[in-house]
Design a protein around this motif. Structure first.
Motif, mmCIF file in Angstrom:
data_model
loop_
_atom_site.group_PDB
_atom_site.id
_atom_site.type_symbol
_atom_site.label_atom_id
_atom_site.label_comp_id
_atom_site.label_asym_id
_atom_site.label_seq_id
_atom_site.Cartn_x
_atom_site.Cartn_y
_atom_site.Cartn_z
ATOM 1 N N MET A 1 0.854 -1.174 0.000
ATOM 2 C CA MET A 1 0.000 0.000 0.000
ATOM 3 C C MET A 1 0.902 1.239 0.000
ATOM 4 O O MET A 1 1.808 1.347 0.800
ATOM 5 N N ARG A 2 0.615 2.148 -0.870
ATOM 6 C CA ARG A 2 1.395 3.373 -0.959
ATOM 7 C C ARG A 2 0.898 4.388 0.060
ATOM 8 O O ARG A 2 -0.293 4.572 0.202
ATOM 9 N N HIS A 3 1.797 5.049 0.750
ATOM 10 C CA HIS A 3 1.412 5.950 1.837
ATOM 11 C C HIS A 3 1.637 7.417 1.512
ATOM 12 O O HIS A 3 1.774 8.228 2.413
ATOM 13 N N ASP A 4 1.663 7.768 0.261
ATOM 14 C CA ASP A 4 1.841 9.159 -0.141
ATOM 15 C C ASP A 4 0.467 9.808 -0.269
ATOM 16 O O ASP A 4 -0.323 9.435 -1.137
ATOM 17 N N PRO A 5 0.139 10.782 0.589
ATOM 18 C CA PRO A 5 -1.208 11.366 0.563
ATOM 19 C C PRO A 5 -1.545 12.074 -0.747
ATOM 20 O O PRO A 5 -2.697 12.033 -1.189
ATOM 21 N N GLU A 6 -0.576 12.708 -1.374
ATOM 22 C CA GLU A 6 -0.861 13.397 -2.636
ATOM 23 C C GLU A 6 -1.174 12.392 -3.744
ATOM 24 O O GLU A 6 -2.090 12.595 -4.537
ATOM 25 N N TRP A 7 -0.443 11.300 -3.789
ATOM 26 C CA TRP A 7 -0.715 10.243 -4.767
ATOM 27 C C TRP A 7 -2.117 9.674 -4.538
ATOM 28 O O TRP A 7 -2.881 9.466 -5.480
ATOM 29 N N LEU A 8 -2.461 9.422 -3.270
ATOM 30 C CA LEU A 8 -3.778 8.883 -2.938
ATOM 31 C C LEU A 8 -4.877 9.877 -3.305
ATOM 32 O O LEU A 8 -5.918 9.481 -3.840
ATOM 33 N N ARG A 9 -4.661 11.151 -3.050
ATOM 34 C CA ARG A 9 -5.656 12.176 -3.400
ATOM 35 C C ARG A 9 -5.928 12.154 -4.906
ATOM 36 O O ARG A 9 -7.081 12.152 -5.339
ATOM 37 N N ARG A 10 -4.878 12.112 -5.686
ATOM 38 C CA ARG A 10 -5.047 12.076 -7.155
ATOM 39 C C ARG A 10 -5.766 10.809 -7.606
ATOM 40 O O ARG A 10 -6.638 10.862 -8.474
ATOM 41 N N LEU A 11 -5.405 9.684 -7.023
ATOM 42 C CA LEU A 11 -6.048 8.420 -7.362
ATOM 43 C C LEU A 11 -7.540 8.464 -7.029
ATOM 44 O O LEU A 11 -8.376 8.050 -7.836
ATOM 45 N N LEU A 12 -7.887 8.968 -5.848
ATOM 46 C CA LEU A 12 -9.297 9.047 -5.458
ATOM 47 C C LEU A 12 -10.090 9.966 -6.382
ATOM 48 O O LEU A 12 -11.265 9.718 -6.643
ATOM 49 N N ASN A 13 -9.450 11.009 -6.882
ATOM 50 C CA ASN A 13 -10.146 11.912 -7.796
ATOM 51 C C ASN A 13 -10.395 11.282 -9.157
ATOM 52 O O ASN A 13 -11.193 11.803 -9.942
ATOM 53 N N LEU A 14 -9.760 10.160 -9.446
ATOM 54 C CA LEU A 14 -10.003 9.407 -10.677
ATOM 55 C C LEU A 14 -10.918 8.207 -10.450
ATOM 56 O O LEU A 14 -11.281 7.514 -11.398
ATOM 57 N N TYR A 15 -11.294 7.955 -9.210
ATOM 58 C CA TYR A 15 -12.158 6.837 -8.849
ATOM 59 C C TYR A 15 -13.531 7.044 -9.508
ATOM 60 O O TYR A 15 -14.181 8.076 -9.298
ATOM 61 N N PRO A 16 -13.988 6.094 -10.342
ATOM 62 C CA PRO A 16 -15.216 6.307 -11.121
ATOM 63 C C PRO A 16 -16.447 6.762 -10.333
ATOM 64 O O PRO A 16 -17.146 7.675 -10.788
ATOM 65 N N PRO A 17 -16.754 6.197 -9.153
ATOM 66 C CA PRO A 17 -17.930 6.714 -8.438
ATOM 67 C C PRO A 17 -17.796 8.192 -8.059
ATOM 68 O O PRO A 17 -18.786 8.921 -8.040
ATOM 69 N N TYR A 18 -16.577 8.631 -7.750
ATOM 70 C CA TYR A 18 -16.380 10.039 -7.417
ATOM 71 C C TYR A 18 -16.428 10.911 -8.659
ATOM 72 O O TYR A 18 -16.972 12.015 -8.619
ATOM 73 N N LEU A 19 -15.856 10.429 -9.737
ATOM 74 C CA LEU A 19 -15.960 11.177 -10.998
ATOM 75 C C LEU A 19 -17.423 11.355 -11.383
ATOM 76 O O LEU A 19 -17.846 12.440 -11.771
ATOM 77 N N GLY A 20 -18.204 10.270 -11.264
ATOM 78 C CA GLY A 20 -19.609 10.314 -11.653
ATOM 79 C C GLY A 20 -20.452 11.226 -10.795
ATOM 80 O O GLY A 20 -21.436 11.800 -11.266
ATOM 81 N N ALA A 21 -20.084 11.383 -9.542
ATOM 82 C CA ALA A 21 -20.852 12.244 -8.634
ATOM 83 C C ALA A 21 -20.304 13.668 -8.585
ATOM 84 O O ALA A 21 -20.948 14.559 -8.050
ATOM 85 N N GLY A 22 -19.109 13.868 -9.121
ATOM 86 C CA GLY A 22 -18.490 15.189 -9.063
ATOM 87 C C GLY A 22 -17.719 15.444 -7.778
ATOM 88 O O GLY A 22 -17.359 16.572 -7.471
ATOM 89 N N VAL A 23 -17.441 14.398 -6.998
ATOM 90 C CA VAL A 23 -16.725 14.531 -5.731
ATOM 91 C C VAL A 23 -15.252 14.796 -6.009
ATOM 92 O O VAL A 23 -14.646 14.146 -6.860
ATOM 93 N N ARG A 24 -14.686 15.753 -5.291
ATOM 94 C CA ARG A 24 -13.258 16.081 -5.422
ATOM 95 C C ARG A 24 -12.603 16.047 -4.046
ATOM 96 O O ARG A 24 -13.068 16.716 -3.126
ATOM 97 N N VAL A 25 -11.549 15.260 -3.940
ATOM 98 C CA VAL A 25 -10.755 15.261 -2.722
ATOM 99 C C VAL A 25 -9.775 16.415 -2.871
ATOM 100 O O VAL A 25 -8.928 16.416 -3.752
#
Length: 158
Positions: A1-25
């Motif tokens: 598991m990668r522990h870089d918060p910026e990398w995780l933030r970017r990954l979550l912003n590409l997560y399809p359910p968040y993209l579909g809802a417009g959610v931005r971390v």
């Protein structure tokens, strides 16, 4: 598991359910003790009456306390979402935001309560607010947390 918060933030912003809802971390603290999430009101996350769809409001807060604790406590702990309750306080008619925080006292309580190996079910509350600070919804999350059992390497059992 990668522990870089910026990398995780970017990954979550590409997560399809968040993209579909417009959610931005928007922010994950380097120590994972604070996370900020936002969601604008768009045609694709509105409900029938033109306000934020309740499912999108809940999805924007669903995984963050679990994710924060996984990174803070490390691999010695099992962390799962167990239950949640959402109360809608007022219609969301514009952008909304949720800020998640974990204090030293909360983390210490989790470590203390799980030291014996028994599970602990902490409760966390997060508010979803509009730009004026009005509470649109309040979510209570119950997590399941326990220390992992020590693996006996000689026989492969737990």
């Amino acid at each position: 598991m990668r522990h870089d918060p910026e990398w995780l933030r970017r990954l979550l912003n590409l997560y399809p359910p968040y993209l579909g809802a417009g959610v931005r971390v928007r922010y994950i603290a380097p120590d994972f003790r604070r996370v900020t999430v936002e969601m604008p009101l768009r045609w694709y996350n509105r409900n029938y009456v033109g306000t934020h769809f309740g499912g999108s409001l809940y999805s924007m807060v669903d995984l963050f306390y679990m994710l924060m604790l996984i990174h803070i406590l490390g691999p010695e702990y099992v962390v799962w979402d167990q239950a949640a309750e959402i109360v809608f306080r007022r219609p969301g008619r514009g952008p909304v935001r949720a800020v998640f925080t974990l204090t030293d006292a909360q983390i210490e309580a989790i470590r203390r309560e799980t030291a014996s190996g028994r599970p602990y079910r902490p409760r966390f509350t997060v508010q979803i607010t509009d730009p004026a600070g009005n509470v649109v919804a309040e979510v209570v999350k119950v997590l399941y947390v326990r220390r992992r059992e020590v693996t006996d390497q000689s026989c492969g059992t737990y």
